[in-house]
Design a protein around this motif. Sequence first.
Motif, PDB file in Angstrom:
ATOM      1  N   ASN A  49      68.167  35.418  45.793  1.00 33.20           N
ATOM      2  CA  ASN A  49      67.653  35.913  44.519  1.00 33.20           C
ATOM      3  C   ASN A  49      66.228  36.422  44.621  1.00 33.20           C
ATOM      4  O   ASN A  49      65.643  36.838  43.617  1.00 33.20           O
ATOM      5  N   ALA A  50      65.653  36.382  45.827  1.00 30.35           N
ATOM      6  CA  ALA A  50      64.269  36.832  46.007  1.00 30.35           C
ATOM      7  C   ALA A  50      64.180  38.350  45.936  1.00 30.35           C
ATOM      8  O   ALA A  50      65.142  39.072  46.234  1.00 30.35           O
ATOM      9  N   ALA A  51      63.016  38.824  45.546  1.00 30.96           N
ATOM     10  CA  ALA A  51      62.789  40.268  45.485  1.00 30.96           C
ATOM     11  C   ALA A  51      62.773  40.837  46.900  1.00 30.96           C
ATOM     12  O   ALA A  51      62.325  40.168  47.842  1.00 30.96           O
ATOM     13  N   PRO A  52      63.273  42.049  47.099  1.00 32.64           N
ATOM     14  CA  PRO A  52      63.263  42.649  48.441  1.00 32.64           C
ATOM     15  C   PRO A  52      61.841  42.849  48.937  1.00 32.64           C
ATOM     16  O   PRO A  52      60.940  43.185  48.173  1.00 32.64           O
ATOM     17  N   ARG A  53      61.647  42.630  50.221  1.00 38.44           N
ATOM     18  CA  ARG A  53      60.330  42.774  50.830  1.00 38.44           C
ATOM     19  C   ARG A  53      60.255  44.064  51.636  1.00 38.44           C
ATOM     20  O   ARG A  53      61.274  44.610  52.061  1.00 38.44           O
ATOM     21  N   LYS A  58      50.857  56.749  68.620  1.00 39.71           N
ATOM     22  CA  LYS A  58      50.684  56.276  67.254  1.00 39.71           C
ATOM     23  C   LYS A  58      51.937  56.624  66.462  1.00 39.71           C
ATOM     24  O   LYS A  58      52.396  57.764  66.462  1.00 39.71           O
ATOM     25  N   PHE A  59      52.497  55.614  65.790  1.00 45.89           N
ATOM     26  CA  PHE A  59      53.710  55.818  65.012  1.00 45.89           C
ATOM     27  C   PHE A  59      53.709  54.844  63.840  1.00 45.89           C
ATOM     28  O   PHE A  59      53.399  53.667  64.002  1.00 45.89           O
ATOM     29  N   ALA A  60      54.028  55.347  62.659  1.00 42.90           N
ATOM     30  CA  ALA A  60      54.076  54.525  61.456  1.00 42.90           C
ATOM     31  C   ALA A  60      55.475  54.538  60.866  1.00 42.90           C
ATOM     32  O   ALA A  60      56.193  55.533  60.959  1.00 42.90           O
ATOM     33  N   ALA A  61      55.866  53.432  60.275  1.00 41.51           N
ATOM     34  CA  ALA A  61      57.173  53.332  59.636  1.00 41.51           C
ATOM     35  C   ALA A  61      57.061  52.404  58.431  1.00 41.51           C
ATOM     36  O   ALA A  61      56.123  51.618  58.319  1.00 41.51           O
ATOM     37  N   HIS A  62      58.046  52.518  57.558  1.00 41.52           N
ATOM     38  CA  HIS A  62      58.045  51.756  56.312  1.00 41.52           C
ATOM     39  C   HIS A  62      59.459  51.241  56.103  1.00 41.52           C
ATOM     40  O   HIS A  62      60.359  52.007  55.777  1.00 41.52           O
ATOM     41  N   MET A  63      59.687  49.958  56.320  1.00 42.51           N
ATOM     42  CA  MET A  63      61.035  49.405  56.287  1.00 42.51           C
ATOM     43  C   MET A  63      61.248  48.558  55.041  1.00 42.51           C
ATOM     44  O   MET A  63      60.529  47.591  54.793  1.00 42.51           O
ATOM     45  N   GLN A  64      62.257  48.911  54.247  1.00 43.09           N
ATOM     46  CA  GLN A  64      62.643  48.131  53.070  1.00 43.09           C
ATOM     47  C   GLN A  64      63.755  47.172  53.481  1.00 43.09           C
ATOM     48  O   GLN A  64      64.827  47.592  53.914  1.00 43.09           O
ATOM     49  N   HIS A  65      63.498  45.874  53.369  1.00 48.33           N
ATOM     50  CA  HIS A  65      64.483  44.878  53.769  1.00 48.33           C
ATOM     51  C   HIS A  65      65.464  44.611  52.631  1.00 48.33           C
ATOM     52  O   HIS A  65      65.097  44.672  51.450  1.00 48.33           O
ATOM     53  N   PRO A  66      66.702  44.283  52.955  1.00 46.94           N
ATOM     54  CA  PRO A  66      67.630  43.844  51.910  1.00 46.94           C
ATOM     55  C   PRO A  66      67.160  42.522  51.329  1.00 46.94           C
ATOM     56  O   PRO A  66      66.558  41.703  52.041  1.00 46.94           O
ATOM     57  N   LEU A  68      45.643  50.380  52.974  1.00 45.46           N
ATOM     58  CA  LEU A  68      47.053  50.121  52.745  1.00 45.46           C
ATOM     59  C   LEU A  68      47.233  49.553  51.343  1.00 45.46           C
ATOM     60  O   LEU A  68      46.900  48.401  51.085  1.00 45.46           O
ATOM     61  N   PRO A  69      47.727  50.341  50.398  1.00 40.48           N
ATOM     62  CA  PRO A  69      47.983  49.819  49.053  1.00 40.48           C
ATOM     63  C   PRO A  69      49.261  48.994  49.026  1.00 40.48           C
ATOM     64  O   PRO A  69      49.839  48.679  50.056  1.00 40.48           O
ATOM     65  N   GLN A  70      49.725  48.655  47.837  1.00 45.15           N
ATOM     66  CA  GLN A  70      50.977  47.939  47.715  1.00 45.15           C
ATOM     67  C   GLN A  70      52.116  48.786  48.256  1.00 45.15           C
ATOM     68  O   GLN A  70      52.039  50.003  48.267  1.00 45.15           O
ATOM     69  N   PRO A  71      53.218  48.165  48.733  1.00 47.64           N
ATOM     70  CA  PRO A  71      54.319  48.926  49.327  1.00 47.64           C
ATOM     71  C   PRO A  71      54.824  50.034  48.426  1.00 47.64           C
ATOM     72  O   PRO A  71      54.964  49.874  47.218  1.00 47.64           O
ATOM     73  N   LYS A  72      55.074  51.195  49.053  1.00 46.63           N
ATOM     74  CA  LYS A  72      55.609  52.346  48.356  1.00 46.63           C
ATOM     75  C   LYS A  72      56.846  52.823  49.099  1.00 46.63           C
ATOM     76  O   LYS A  72      57.254  52.276  50.088  1.00 46.63           O
ATOM     77  N   SER A  73      57.426  53.883  48.621  1.00 50.69           N
ATOM     78  CA  SER A  73      58.661  54.373  49.228  1.00 50.69           C
ATOM     79  C   SER A  73      58.424  55.364  50.333  1.00 50.69           C
ATOM     80  O   SER A  73      59.348  55.844  50.956  1.00 50.69           O
TER      81      SER A  73
END
Length: 574
Positions: free
Chosen positions: A242-246, A230-238, A485-490
């Motif tokens: 002009n779209a908001a980062p996902r 089991k492994f979890a990760a949180h990736m912020q894409h560039p 899983l709430p909205q994306p966090k840091s």
Amino acid sequence: MKIAVEGCCHGELDKIYETIGYLENKEGVKVDLLLCCGDFQAVRNEGDMKCMAVPAKYRTMQTFYKYYSGEKKAPVLTIFIGGNHEASNHLQELPYGGWVAPNIYYLGYAGVVRYKGIRIGGLSGIFKSHDYRKGHHEFPPYNSETLRSVYHIRNIEIFKLKQIQMPMDIFMTHDWPRGIYNYGSTGELLRKKKFLRHEVESNTLGSPPAAELLAHLQPTYWFSAHLHVKFAAHMQHPPKGNAAPRTTKFLSLDKCLPYREFLQIVDVPDRPGSSEGLEYDPEWLAILKATNNLQMTTPQHWNPPQNNGLHVRWDFSASEAAMMEVVKELSGELAISENFSQTVPAYNPAKPQPHTSPSYSTNPQTTELCATLGLTDIYAQVGQGDREQEGPLGGARGETEDEDNDGQSTGSMDEPSEYPTDTSGLSNSYNPDEITIEDEWMEEEEGVEGKEEDKSSSDSKGVMTEDKSSDCLSDETPTLGRMVLPQPKSDTSDLSFPMNLPPPSHSTPVSAWHQPSTKREGLRDAGKEEPQAIRIPKRTSDESGDGGSTDIPPRIKRRNQVIYTAVEDEEGED
């Protein structure tokens, strides 16, 4: 909407559905959908077992045949992708996806569907560079090479998926996207899987094409399995333009065994006004139509068209007009018909037929879809081509049951691969429990660490107790058996809740395991622990004779160990 996510299934449907029922009763919730991330093993009869890339004596029927025959029905809609241990002849019947049993849907080599407005995509198989640019040329009965190459992903599927432009909610792969471990608790991963250190530090663990898809699709959730952890990760894409980062929330889970974290329930926001059933995705079907002529059924290499002045067309993304045309061809009905039908006889425990040959037949679901949309049934095409040639494709056909053979697929190496470094399945680091079946490994927990983990997860009577150390990405002690899983966090704490599973049991028939000796039975009946035999690992041919002369510990292979029975895994942890 509550979605249950499962790691490696290994045919244990009874156990998985039992666990979902347990959690539903315990938490007072209702699971809407089950997603399985590969090694599903949709084995219908004895012939299908011969099409799995495992030594013959480890092929077991498991429980899928009950759902195929109609003896049981899946209590929750199940969607799955293929891994590297599958009844490949069965899944090849459905290259574009389809029902393998009532309420159990396979996504195909690659696929995208919609459920209650949620867009779900997946890629079946694992990455191996030497087969990546070939066509889907395999056809049963497989030989020692095609038995393994059949589940290796191809660049045509990646090319199709990279034509997707609309947002993706959920995506599944069996192996991990390369580099995803850099976005989670890498230290915790290496504590659980020490032998992965070299690959992690050299950034060679995982699938490069999956990493490309992750960067392109940027789905909200990405689920994987394969590494049995089991492994979890949180990736912020560039940001793109002009779209908001996902942000992508990644979660990989273990295989279905007692005391393993193999299942997680996630909350996905509902989409009011959406259809209730499983539906085709118009953009994906339009892409399938546009790329139909690019498909090959030969082992020759193929390069996707590029904007380099050499190709008339390189953009196969779906226009609005193309999507409307697909909807028109489906008569405006996007709901996927529940048109499952058996194509081979199901296994009958009362009348076993161990000498059944692997079957190869077209599937009416594929025939109907191809006729409706003008697609090519590539399974039927490669079968027809094989009969016309009156010979094998890429080698002599027939079963190989050499249980001492590493079975490494050689493949064609006449041209450099798009991904020349192929270390996605082999670790150069020391794995004390490496099992060689083809050139992938499957790892068992054992030794001192296994004893400590066993003590933390169960008492002397085998009853589950809370394992606080399993919370790999949070210092908090969760109390729920499901995950929200709430909205994306840091941070990544929202992906780290452990599960409370029911008391250990297993649905694998006893007859499928190694039969214990009289002495061993006596020890077990008396409640005593049987003595562990000393196992001396074999050195590989590329290992130096001077073990202390290199900075990288030698890799050791252990051949022909049981990997599909709870017995061995439990013994390794005791």
